[in-house]
Design a protein around this motif. Structure first.
Motif, mmCIF file in Angstrom:
data_model
loop_
_atom_site.group_PDB
_atom_site.id
_atom_site.type_symbol
_atom_site.label_atom_id
_atom_site.label_comp_id
_atom_site.label_asym_id
_atom_site.label_seq_id
_atom_site.Cartn_x
_atom_site.Cartn_y
_atom_site.Cartn_z
ATOM 1 N N ASN A 110 20.246 -27.305 -25.193
ATOM 2 C CA ASN A 110 19.788 -26.129 -24.459
ATOM 3 C C ASN A 110 19.300 -25.062 -25.437
ATOM 4 O OD1 ASN A 110 19.588 -24.835 -21.798
ATOM 5 N ND2 ASN A 110 21.121 -23.418 -22.596
ATOM 6 N N GLY A 111 20.052 -24.850 -26.513
ATOM 7 C CA GLY A 111 19.704 -23.848 -27.510
ATOM 8 C C GLY A 111 18.473 -24.193 -28.332
ATOM 9 N N LYS A 112 18.081 -25.459 -28.320
ATOM 10 C CA LYS A 112 16.904 -25.893 -29.083
ATOM 11 C C LYS A 112 15.663 -26.033 -28.197
ATOM 12 C CE LYS A 112 19.446 -27.960 -32.796
ATOM 13 N NZ LYS A 112 20.501 -28.902 -32.959
ATOM 14 N N PRO A 120 13.679 -23.489 -18.173
ATOM 15 C CA PRO A 120 14.516 -22.293 -17.961
ATOM 16 C C PRO A 120 15.954 -22.393 -18.479
ATOM 17 C CG PRO A 120 14.348 -23.530 -15.940
ATOM 18 C CD PRO A 120 13.474 -24.236 -16.937
ATOM 19 N N CYS A 121 16.098 -22.446 -19.787
ATOM 20 C CA CYS A 121 17.441 -22.517 -20.378
ATOM 21 C C CYS A 121 18.237 -21.234 -20.129
ATOM 22 C CB CYS A 121 17.356 -22.819 -21.868
ATOM 23 S SG CYS A 121 16.432 -21.629 -22.831
ATOM 24 N N HIS A 122 17.546 -20.159 -19.784
ATOM 25 C CA HIS A 122 18.247 -18.901 -19.489
ATOM 26 C C HIS A 122 19.090 -19.003 -18.212
ATOM 27 C CE1 HIS A 122 14.384 -18.628 -17.333
ATOM 28 N NE2 HIS A 122 15.039 -17.896 -16.446
ATOM 29 N N ARG A 123 18.873 -20.015 -17.413
ATOM 30 C CA ARG A 123 19.620 -20.185 -16.164
ATOM 31 C C ARG A 123 20.965 -20.881 -16.359
ATOM 32 N NH1 ARG A 123 14.267 -22.162 -12.913
ATOM 33 N NH2 ARG A 123 13.173 -20.158 -13.016
ATOM 34 N N VAL A 124 21.304 -21.210 -17.597
ATOM 35 C CA VAL A 124 22.585 -21.852 -17.873
ATOM 36 C C VAL A 124 23.552 -20.794 -18.405
ATOM 37 C CG1 VAL A 124 23.770 -23.700 -19.093
ATOM 38 C CG2 VAL A 124 21.398 -24.020 -18.378
ATOM 39 N N TYR A 134 22.173 -17.289 -26.182
ATOM 40 C CA TYR A 134 20.774 -17.424 -25.796
ATOM 41 C C TYR A 134 19.937 -17.142 -27.028
ATOM 42 C CZ TYR A 134 16.463 -16.911 -23.102
ATOM 43 O OH TYR A 134 15.194 -17.054 -22.603
ATOM 44 N N ALA A 135 19.109 -18.103 -27.416
ATOM 45 C CA ALA A 135 18.326 -17.981 -28.645
ATOM 46 C C ALA A 135 17.448 -16.728 -28.652
ATOM 47 C CB ALA A 135 17.474 -19.231 -28.861
ATOM 48 N N GLY A 137 18.215 -13.884 -27.393
ATOM 49 C CA GLY A 137 19.049 -12.691 -27.301
ATOM 50 C C GLY A 137 19.586 -12.508 -25.890
ATOM 51 N N LEU A 138 20.851 -12.113 -25.798
ATOM 52 C CA LEU A 138 21.485 -11.957 -24.485
ATOM 53 C C LEU A 138 20.815 -10.894 -23.637
ATOM 54 C CD1 LEU A 138 25.286 -12.398 -25.255
ATOM 55 C CD2 LEU A 138 23.696 -14.034 -24.227
ATOM 56 N N HIS A 139 20.220 -9.861 -24.249
ATOM 57 C CA HIS A 139 19.521 -8.836 -23.469
ATOM 58 C C HIS A 139 18.328 -9.438 -22.734
ATOM 59 C CE1 HIS A 139 17.190 -8.893 -27.204
ATOM 60 N NE2 HIS A 139 16.227 -8.234 -26.584
ATOM 61 N N ARG A 140 17.661 -10.408 -23.347
ATOM 62 C CA ARG A 140 16.536 -11.074 -22.675
ATOM 63 C C ARG A 140 17.035 -12.004 -21.573
ATOM 64 N NH1 ARG A 140 14.205 -11.432 -28.206
ATOM 65 N NH2 ARG A 140 12.519 -9.889 -28.276
ATOM 66 N N LYS A 141 18.127 -12.703 -21.838
ATOM 67 C CA LYS A 141 18.698 -13.598 -20.821
ATOM 68 C C LYS A 141 19.070 -12.785 -19.578
ATOM 69 C CE LYS A 141 22.133 -17.259 -20.275
ATOM 70 N NZ LYS A 141 22.876 -18.259 -21.037
ATOM 71 N N LYS A 142 19.735 -11.659 -19.784
ATOM 72 C CA LYS A 142 20.119 -10.802 -18.667
ATOM 73 C C LYS A 142 18.883 -10.321 -17.914
ATOM 74 C CE LYS A 142 22.694 -6.598 -17.449
ATOM 75 N NZ LYS A 142 21.959 -6.485 -16.222
ATOM 76 N N TRP A 143 17.852 -9.903 -18.643
ATOM 77 C CA TRP A 143 16.622 -9.422 -18.019
ATOM 78 C C TRP A 143 16.001 -10.529 -17.168
ATOM 79 C CZ3 TRP A 143 11.593 -10.259 -17.082
ATOM 80 C CH2 TRP A 143 10.795 -9.177 -16.725
#
Length: 157
Positions: A110-112, A120-124, A134-135, A137-143
């Motif tokens: 997922n990280g690669k 959409p790896c941000h959905r995990v 989240y590669a 950055g967590l601020h982007r994942k949250k967004w």
């Protein structure tokens, strides 16, 4: 192989691919100047990414050609099955792939993920609902999760 840079609300996105498909989409930590003329093999990707950020697109229909191991590609294919606005835990994803003990390998694959947003790896998320690694950055994942959420949070102030 051709490349382009496009502006997104989360920073500059780098796109690389050719007539066979997209190899890489990543968000950069540095600001790059957006490409004036998008190379033809990347036009559709740039257009669909723009629509996604405008809230007009919930899924992507693009030719993909990422480099990775057979296992990584299996994980990336599974990630594409997570619906827009939904999340899945690493444990649930491991179970879906048939091996609950493969959770670390699934998280590593997922990280690669080389195709930001499109795969959409941000959905995990973590089993407890936390926004784990989240590669981009967590601020982007949250967004991204907020952007996809069917319930828009109102601010109090």
């Amino acid at each position: 192989m051709v490349t382009a840079y496009i502006d997104t609300p989360l920073g500059t996105a780098y796109i690389e691919g050719d007539a066979i498909g997209l190899k890489t989409i990543s968000v950069l930590e540095t600001q790059e100047k957006a490409t004036n003329i998008i190379p033809e093999p990347l036009e559709e990707a740039a257009y669909q990414i723009k629509e996604y950020f405008e809230g007009k697109r919930k899924s992507f229909n693009l030719s993909l050609n990422p480099e990775g191991t057979a296992f990584q590609k299996k994980v990336w294919n599974a990630l594409q099955q997570i619906p827009f606005g939904k999340t899945l835990s690493y444990l649930q994803l491991s179970k879906q792939l048939g091996d609950v003990k493969a959770i670390r390998a699934v998280a590593s694959a997922n990280g690669k993920n080389p195709l930001w947003i499109v795969i959409p790896c941000h959905r995990v998320i973590g089993s407890d609902g936390s926004l784990t690694g989240y590669a981009g950055g967590l601020h982007r994942k949250k967004w991204l999760l907020d952007h996809e959420s069917p319930v828009k949070q109102q601010t109090l102030f």
